[in-house]
Design a protein around this motif. Structure first.
Motif, PDB file in Angstrom:
ATOM      1  N   UNK A 180      20.391  46.122   9.701  1.00  0.00           N
ATOM      2  CA  UNK A 180      21.239  45.065   9.153  1.00  0.00           C
ATOM      3  C   UNK A 180      21.225  43.748   9.876  1.00  0.00           C
ATOM      4  N   UNK A 181      20.350  43.598  10.872  1.00  0.00           N
ATOM      5  CA  UNK A 181      20.295  42.348  11.625  1.00  0.00           C
ATOM      6  C   UNK A 181      19.424  41.319  10.922  1.00  0.00           C
ATOM      7  N   UNK A 182      19.705  40.045  11.172  1.00  0.00           N
ATOM      8  CA  UNK A 182      18.794  38.976  10.815  1.00  0.00           C
ATOM      9  C   UNK A 182      17.658  38.953  11.841  1.00  0.00           C
ATOM     10  N   UNK A 183      16.530  38.338  11.500  1.00  0.00           N
ATOM     11  CA  UNK A 183      15.433  38.320  12.453  1.00  0.00           C
ATOM     12  C   UNK A 183      14.675  37.003  12.398  1.00  0.00           C
ATOM     13  N   UNK A 184      14.103  36.646  13.556  1.00  0.00           N
ATOM     14  CA  UNK A 184      13.222  35.489  13.670  1.00  0.00           C
ATOM     15  C   UNK A 184      11.995  35.892  14.483  1.00  0.00           C
ATOM     16  N   UNK A 185      10.816  35.609  13.948  1.00  0.00           N
ATOM     17  CA  UNK A 185       9.585  35.852  14.683  1.00  0.00           C
ATOM     18  C   UNK A 185       9.358  34.685  15.644  1.00  0.00           C
ATOM     19  N   UNK A 186       9.267  34.988  16.926  1.00  0.00           N
ATOM     20  CA  UNK A 186       9.052  33.950  17.929  1.00  0.00           C
ATOM     21  C   UNK A 186       7.569  33.628  18.025  1.00  0.00           C
ATOM     22  N   UNK A 187       7.223  32.398  17.742  1.00  0.00           N
ATOM     23  CA  UNK A 187       5.834  31.938  17.874  1.00  0.00           C
ATOM     24  C   UNK A 187       5.719  30.786  18.866  1.00  0.00           C
ATOM     25  N   UNK A 191       9.138  25.925  17.429  1.00  0.00           N
ATOM     26  CA  UNK A 191       9.434  26.548  16.138  1.00  0.00           C
ATOM     27  C   UNK A 191      10.777  27.264  16.180  1.00  0.00           C
ATOM     28  N   UNK A 192      11.091  27.874  17.314  1.00  0.00           N
ATOM     29  CA  UNK A 192      12.393  28.525  17.459  1.00  0.00           C
ATOM     30  C   UNK A 192      13.519  27.516  17.288  1.00  0.00           C
ATOM     31  N   UNK A 193      13.396  26.362  17.942  1.00  0.00           N
ATOM     32  CA  UNK A 193      14.425  25.326  17.833  1.00  0.00           C
ATOM     33  C   UNK A 193      14.625  24.912  16.378  1.00  0.00           C
ATOM     34  N   UNK A 194      13.525  24.748  15.657  1.00  0.00           N
ATOM     35  CA  UNK A 194      13.602  24.346  14.253  1.00  0.00           C
ATOM     36  C   UNK A 194      14.252  25.434  13.402  1.00  0.00           C
ATOM     37  N   UNK A 195      13.819  26.688  13.593  1.00  0.00           N
ATOM     38  CA  UNK A 195      14.344  27.788  12.786  1.00  0.00           C
ATOM     39  C   UNK A 195      15.824  28.028  13.058  1.00  0.00           C
ATOM     40  N   UNK A 196      16.228  27.970  14.319  1.00  0.00           N
ATOM     41  CA  UNK A 196      17.639  28.162  14.637  1.00  0.00           C
ATOM     42  C   UNK A 196      18.508  27.095  13.988  1.00  0.00           C
ATOM     43  N   UNK A 198      17.660  25.031  11.286  1.00  0.00           N
ATOM     44  CA  UNK A 198      17.560  24.987   9.825  1.00  0.00           C
ATOM     45  C   UNK A 198      18.192  26.197   9.158  1.00  0.00           C
ATOM     46  N   UNK A 199      18.041  27.365   9.772  1.00  0.00           N
ATOM     47  CA  UNK A 199      18.483  28.597   9.120  1.00  0.00           C
ATOM     48  C   UNK A 199      19.890  29.028   9.512  1.00  0.00           C
ATOM     49  N   UNK A 203      21.998  24.973  17.614  1.00  0.00           N
ATOM     50  CA  UNK A 203      21.278  23.853  18.194  1.00  0.00           C
ATOM     51  C   UNK A 203      20.823  24.156  19.624  1.00  0.00           C
ATOM     52  N   UNK A 204      19.546  23.920  19.877  1.00  0.00           N
ATOM     53  CA  UNK A 204      19.018  23.939  21.230  1.00  0.00           C
ATOM     54  C   UNK A 204      18.144  22.681  21.353  1.00  0.00           C
TER      55      UNK A 204
END
Length: 212
Positions: A180-187, A191-196, A198-199, A203-204
Motif C-alpha cells: 500500500x505504499x507510494x513509490x519513487x524510483x531513484x535515478x 530527478x528526485x527533487x522534481x518528483x517530490x 511535482x507529485x 520541497x528539497x
C-alpha cells in the motif's frame, strides 16, 4: 495529490554510494580481478544471504576463497577492509533533515549485512536525522518481502498507505506498492527533487551540493 506523511529511503546508491568496484581498485586489484569479483562475489545470491543475516563475513571468506581460489589473496584483502565499500553522498544528511523539517516522518529501510552495517552505519551523518531505521540483516528479512515493509508499521507506527518509499531498484518498489505504499524510483538527486515537488509537494533543494 495523494497525502503523504512519511518518506522512507533505501540506503545503497540512494543515500550512499555502494562503490565496491572503486574500493577494489583502491586496494590495488587488477581490472580483471575487479570485474570477476564484482560478478562472482558481490552480485551473487550469497551476498543476498548476507543481507538476510544468515551468512557472516567469516562464511563469505571461507566460501569465496574456496569457490574462487585464483583470487584468494584479493578476497582475503577485500574482507579485511570492508570499511571503504560505501561513501555517503554529500546531500544525504541535508536531504533527510529538510524533509523532516517540513513535518514528515523520515525512515530508513535497507538490505544490508549485519556486520558490515555495524561498521558503516555509525558513520552515516543522515542517520541521526531520521525517525528510525530497519536493517535487513538484523531482522532476517530482505526487500521485497512484504514483511520487512510491515515492520515500519509495527515498530514505528507508520501508516503505510500514507508513506512514500524511495529506492533505486524497481523490484523493491513493487514490494512497497504491494503493502500500500507510494513509490519513487531513484535515478538521481535532481530527478528526485522534481518528483517530490511535482507529485507530493515535498520541497528539497533542486541541486545537490555535490554528487549524484
Amino acid at each position: 495529490m495523494r497525502r503523504i506523511g512519511n518518506v522512507v529511503f533505501d540506503v545503497g546508491d540512494v543515500l550512499v554510494h555502494f562503490r565496491y568496484r572503486d574500493h577494489m581498485k583502491d586496494l590495488g586489484f587488477s581490472e580483471d580481478a575487479v570485474d570477476y569479483l564484482s560478478e562472482h562475489m558481490v552480485r551473487t545470491g550469497f551476498w543476498n544471504e548476507m543481507d538476510m543475516g544468515i551468512r557472516t563475513e567469516k562464511d563469505a571468506l571461507e566460501h569465496f576463497t574456496k569457490e574462487i581460489p585464483q583470487y584468494g589473496e584479493e578476497i582475503r584483502i577485500f574482507w579485511d577492509h570492508t570499511e571503504g565499500l560505501v561513501k555517503e553522498y554529500p546531500y544525504a544528511r541535508d536531504l533527510v533533515r529538510s524533509i523532516r523539517a517540513q513535518g514528515y516522518g523520515v525512515y530508513i529501510l535497507s538490505n544490508y549485512p549485519t556486520e558490515i552495517a555495524a561498521r558503516h552505519w555509525p558513520t552515516f551523518q543522515f542517520l541521526p536525522e531520521s525517525n528510525g531505521y530497519i536493517i535487513s540483516g538484523r531482522e532476517k528479512l530482505v526487500k521485497p518481502d512484504p514483511a520487512i515493509y510491515r515492520l515500519l508499521e509495527s515498530r514505528f507506527g507508520v501508516d503505510l498507505t500514507e508513506s512514500l518509499f524511495v529506492d533505486d531498484r524497481r523490484l523493491n518498489l513493487d514490494g512497497a506498492e504491494a503493502v500500500g505504499m507510494e513509490s519513487l524510483l531513484f535515478t538521481g538527486y535532481g530527478q528526485l527533487a522534481k518528483d517530490l515537488k511535482d507529485r507530493y509537494g515535498i520541497l528539497i533543494p533542486e541541486e545537490a551540493p555535490e554528487g549524484k
